[in-house]
Design a protein around this motif. Sequence first.
Motif, PDB file in Angstrom:
ATOM      1  N   GLN A  17       7.238   1.593 -16.122  1.00  0.00           N
ATOM      2  CA  GLN A  17       6.162   2.557 -16.349  1.00  0.00           C
ATOM      3  C   GLN A  17       5.327   2.055 -17.518  1.00  0.00           C
ATOM      4  OE1 GLN A  17       5.324   5.038 -18.924  1.00  0.00           O
ATOM      5  NE2 GLN A  17       3.584   5.453 -17.593  1.00  0.00           N
ATOM      6  N   PRO A  18       4.013   1.957 -17.387  1.00  0.00           N
ATOM      7  CA  PRO A  18       3.266   2.130 -16.150  1.00  0.00           C
ATOM      8  C   PRO A  18       3.354   0.888 -15.265  1.00  0.00           C
ATOM      9  CG  PRO A  18       1.770   1.576 -17.930  1.00  0.00           C
ATOM     10  CD  PRO A  18       3.147   1.642 -18.529  1.00  0.00           C
ATOM     11  N   GLY A  19       2.685   0.976 -14.118  1.00  0.00           N
ATOM     12  CA  GLY A  19       2.678  -0.166 -13.201  1.00  0.00           C
ATOM     13  C   GLY A  19       3.759  -0.063 -12.158  1.00  0.00           C
ATOM     14  N   GLY A  20       4.238   1.146 -11.870  1.00  0.00           N
ATOM     15  CA  GLY A  20       5.319   1.326 -10.896  1.00  0.00           C
ATOM     16  C   GLY A  20       4.966   0.836  -9.503  1.00  0.00           C
ATOM     17  N   PRO A  21       3.894   1.363  -8.882  1.00  0.00           N
ATOM     18  CA  PRO A  21       3.551   0.903  -7.535  1.00  0.00           C
ATOM     19  C   PRO A  21       3.026  -0.540  -7.589  1.00  0.00           C
ATOM     20  CG  PRO A  21       2.437   2.970  -8.090  1.00  0.00           C
ATOM     21  CD  PRO A  21       2.989   2.405  -9.362  1.00  0.00           C
ATOM     22  N   PRO A  72      -1.587  -1.414  -9.076  1.00  0.00           N
ATOM     23  CA  PRO A  72      -1.906   0.010  -8.993  1.00  0.00           C
ATOM     24  C   PRO A  72      -3.211   0.304  -9.731  1.00  0.00           C
ATOM     25  CG  PRO A  72      -0.144  -0.367 -10.577  1.00  0.00           C
ATOM     26  CD  PRO A  72      -0.425  -1.684  -9.952  1.00  0.00           C
ATOM     27  N   ASN A  92      -4.395   2.841 -11.808  1.00  0.00           N
ATOM     28  CA  ASN A  92      -4.586   3.351 -13.170  1.00  0.00           C
ATOM     29  C   ASN A  92      -4.856   2.194 -14.130  1.00  0.00           C
ATOM     30  OD1 ASN A  92      -4.327   6.267 -13.278  1.00  0.00           O
ATOM     31  ND2 ASN A  92      -2.260   5.948 -12.457  1.00  0.00           N
ATOM     32  N   SER A 115      -2.040   0.689 -16.054  1.00  0.00           N
ATOM     33  CA  SER A 115      -1.117   0.051 -15.103  1.00  0.00           C
ATOM     34  C   SER A 115      -1.637  -1.335 -14.716  1.00  0.00           C
ATOM     35  CB  SER A 115      -0.975   0.919 -13.858  1.00  0.00           C
ATOM     36  OG  SER A 115      -0.727   2.256 -14.219  1.00  0.00           O
ATOM     37  N   SER A 142      -0.893   6.142 -18.185  1.00  0.00           N
ATOM     38  CA  SER A 142      -1.540   5.029 -17.472  1.00  0.00           C
ATOM     39  C   SER A 142      -3.050   5.198 -17.331  1.00  0.00           C
ATOM     40  CB  SER A 142      -0.895   4.855 -16.101  1.00  0.00           C
ATOM     41  OG  SER A 142      -0.978   6.064 -15.388  1.00  0.00           O
TER      42      SER A 142
END
Length: 442
Positions: free
Chosen positions: A289-293, A314, A316, A319, A393
């Motif tokens: 997190q961030p940058g999960g997807p 992703p 955001n 992200s 994000s």
Amino acid sequence: MSAHSGGHDPALAIDEHRARIEAALPRLAPVELPLERCRGLVLAAPVRARVPVPAFTNSAMDGFAVRAADLVSGADGVVDLPVAGDVPAGDSRANVLAPGTAWRIMTGAPLPMGADTVVRVERTDHGPGIAIPPSRVRILNPVAAGADVRCRGEAIDEGALVLPEGARLGAGALAAVAAAGVGSLLVRRRPRIVVVATGSELVAPGEPLGPGRIPDSNGPMLAALVEESGAEVVARLTVRDDPAALLRLLASAPEADLILTAGGISQGAYEVVRLAIGGHGDFHHVAQQPGGPQGIGVLPLGPSRLPVPALCLPGNPVSVFVSFHVYVAGALEAMAGLRPDASGATAPLLVPGVAAAAWSSPARKTQFVPARAVAADEGALEVAPVHVLGSGSHLATALASASHLALVPEDIDRVASGDLLDLIPVLRNAPSAPATRRREAP
Ligand SMILES: Nc1nc2c(c(=O)[nH]1)N[C@H]1C(S)=C(S)[C@@H](COP(=O)(O)OP(=O)(O)OC[C@H]3O[C@@H](n4cnc5c(N)ncnc54)[C@H](O)[C@@H]3O)O[C@H]1N2
Ligand code: MOO
């Protein structure tokens, strides 16, 4: 898990996502280019000296070439020698110095055979820059044997290594290979990147915002990050949430090695990148997190619709920034030949830091917090989040003052002041050692 049952597949480990990126990365073939086109590129093969440097023994000063053995002064402390001739720089004659004589010589000119020492003009009875060579020279001060002579091969021997494979060709490197008699180099060209910002809500920065609209900050950010990594942005595209529009835009884009997209990859109904890539993509959630997807896929590019690898970040802004530093910067360096072709080699380089604040971190996820580091007295980097909302994000404006991303491991949910942390230096923004104009003598 099926779309109907909701929820996520288990999150992927950061290293696993990196391994999948590394497997998808294109390799750029080496090309031979003249030196003037090599600035900033990376060597694809070691460079060896074609000539010794210096190529011939020469004078380091304007003065007189002599034999040290002849510098035996009379009672007045002065040596007096006849001058046989003049050696300008570029002289191609095979000059020979007879014992008991001198040759006038210029900086960089070949030393006459038999000479082993140069006496600077300032140490003689002659002024500098006299057009006609004098018939005699008087040497007024003692001169050490071998003074002001630059010997053939003293910098580097013929055949010796000048630069290893993987070296980035800055000004010093180009001077070195040029001096070693090399006029062209086997290099990897800069990776060519198409940058795509997606979202029907986007307007160009500075344009008036209609209802529901936001300025595109990912586009300018990604283009800058790509350029700061040494790669080349060949097209910067913005597209609404319409997969057909994205494919049309890519069809008219120039050739590239990699496509970088931002947005349109998570769980919504209008995920433009996911839909355009269709069944060829690998979209998943990474435990961060961030940058999960995150996504990896292939998209058709240019009029011939060649399939080109795509790294899909992703949307955001923070992200995007984090994903770039954690995955893309190393990947671009690997494509450029700056990282070894080995598993995990594209991971970001870390520096140690100490937390100067306390904050919380999500459970079971690695947190990357935009942070500002200052060098403390003992040289340690003391680091604190740049915004009270931490790793939120959407906090694009906080990125301006981030010097590092502070990395909080998955098993830590609270950082305390004084904790040791790994930091990823942010491209261009990280502070270096304090610079001074003049160093005081110790
Ligand atoms: N139901 C779920 N929703 C979301 C999840 C999830 O797991 N389940 N993940 C969230 C996370 S985490 C992120 S990150 C985002 C990623 O979504 P997308 O990649 O599809 O990105 P978008 O929806 O297109 O945009 C997200 C956000 O960023 C803004 N944005 C997009 N492009 C730009 C740009 N060029 N400049 C500035 N800002 C941009 C956009 O307006 C959105 O606010 O998904 C969450 N949702
Ligand atoms: O993982 Mo998302 O990138 O937090 O906002």
